[in-house]
Design a protein around this motif. Structure first.
Motif, PDB file in Angstrom:
ATOM      1  N   LEU A 113       0.860  -1.182   0.000  1.00  0.00           N
ATOM      2  CA  LEU A 113       0.000   0.000   0.000  1.00  0.00           C
ATOM      3  C   LEU A 113       0.896   1.231   0.000  1.00  0.00           C
ATOM      4  O   LEU A 113       1.637   1.476   0.956  1.00  0.00           O
ATOM      5  CB  LEU A 113      -0.890   0.010   1.235  1.00  0.00           C
ATOM      6  CG  LEU A 113      -1.855   1.188   1.352  1.00  0.00           C
ATOM      7  CD1 LEU A 113      -3.000   1.043   0.345  1.00  0.00           C
ATOM      8  CD2 LEU A 113      -2.410   1.306   2.769  1.00  0.00           C
TER       9      LEU A 113
ATOM     10  N   THR B 274       1.233   4.880   0.657  1.00  0.00           N
ATOM     11  CA  THR B 274       0.423   5.685   1.573  1.00  0.00           C
ATOM     12  C   THR B 274       0.905   7.131   1.633  1.00  0.00           C
ATOM     13  O   THR B 274       2.050   7.382   2.043  1.00  0.00           O
ATOM     14  CB  THR B 274       0.473   5.077   2.991  1.00  0.00           C
ATOM     15  OG1 THR B 274       0.026   3.726   2.941  1.00  0.00           O
ATOM     16  CG2 THR B 274      -0.399   5.854   3.950  1.00  0.00           C
TER      17      THR B 274
ATOM     18  N   ALA C 221      -6.220  -1.373   5.435  1.00  0.00           N
ATOM     19  CA  ALA C 221      -5.842  -2.090   4.218  1.00  0.00           C
ATOM     20  C   ALA C 221      -5.216  -3.450   4.488  1.00  0.00           C
ATOM     21  O   ALA C 221      -5.242  -4.326   3.630  1.00  0.00           O
ATOM     22  CB  ALA C 221      -4.884  -1.235   3.395  1.00  0.00           C
TER      23      ALA C 221
END
Length: 219
Positions: A151, A153, A172
């Motif tokens: 992910l 971010t 997530a």
């Protein structure tokens, strides 16, 4: 798959003969990110996500290179001299086959900066390549909608606060969280962000993998 950070919001994903550059903007090392790329993905038209001059130059030196971007970003590239036939406007819901990569386009709107500032069209990219998955939300906290390995971010922007990034990472459940959108941070700021996003009790059970410019994470 190898994920390389090229500064701010720009990453490159390499596996076998596929090399995808995502968001080569003016606050990143766009030229190095674009060198040898087989396709370019752009979430939205803000300059820190698309360096028009650098992308147009890359298109000029690489005849097979194509760009896939939000509508306004595609228009900005064509207005800046990019060949219209090699720049493709995207809408959420599309799926792309780019070499060995499968890309799902999502998103829709840039995160709110202020009620008086119009929201840009922002698309997101869920990329599957080499048996691994990476999600780039652009300037949003739109969820990937499925489990991913990495992910990306955002950690610093006029439209966010750190608690949102922590909640985003926790929700997530990705094994790796890689911070992006960080050009506004000093080393003091990075240390603070790392303490919070790296705290598994606060931001989820993941490896917080801050990458220096030019550094890679191999999956």
């Amino acid at each position: 798959m190898r994920l390389t950070f090229h500064g701010h919001a720009c990453v490159r994903l390499d596996h076998a003969d596929t090399a995808l550059t995502i968001d080569p903007g003016t606050l990143s090392q766009a030229a190095s990110a674009l060198d040898g790329a087989t396709a370019v993905l752009v979430t939205h038209d803000h300059a820190d996500h698309v360096d028009v001059g650098a992308v147009v130059a890359a298109l000029g030196s690489s005849p097979g290179l194509e760009v896939f971007a939000s509508g306004p970003a595609a228009a900005a590239l064509v207005a800046g001299g990019a060949p219209a036939g090699r720049v493709h406007a995207l809408v959420p819901g599309q799926e792309l086959a780019l070499g060995g990569a499968h890309v799902v386009v999502g998103g829709g709107e840039h995160a709110l900066i202020h009620a008086k500032i119009p929201r840009a069209l922002n698309v997101t990219f869920l990329v599957e390549l080499g048996g691994r998955s990476v999600y780039h939300p652009g300037d949003s906290f739109d969820a990937p909608g499925r489990e991913v390995d990495v992910l990306l971010t955002p950690v610093s922007a006029p439209w966010m606060k750190l608690g949102e990034a922590m909640d985003y990472a926790a929700a997530a459940t990705a094994p790796y969280v890689v911070p992006v959108h960080d050009a506004l941070l000093s080393e003091v700021g990075h240390a603070m962000v790392g303490r919070q996003l790296g705290n598994r009790d606060l931001a989820g059970d993941h490896e917080y993998a801050r990458l220096a410019v030019g550094e890679s994470l191999t999956l």
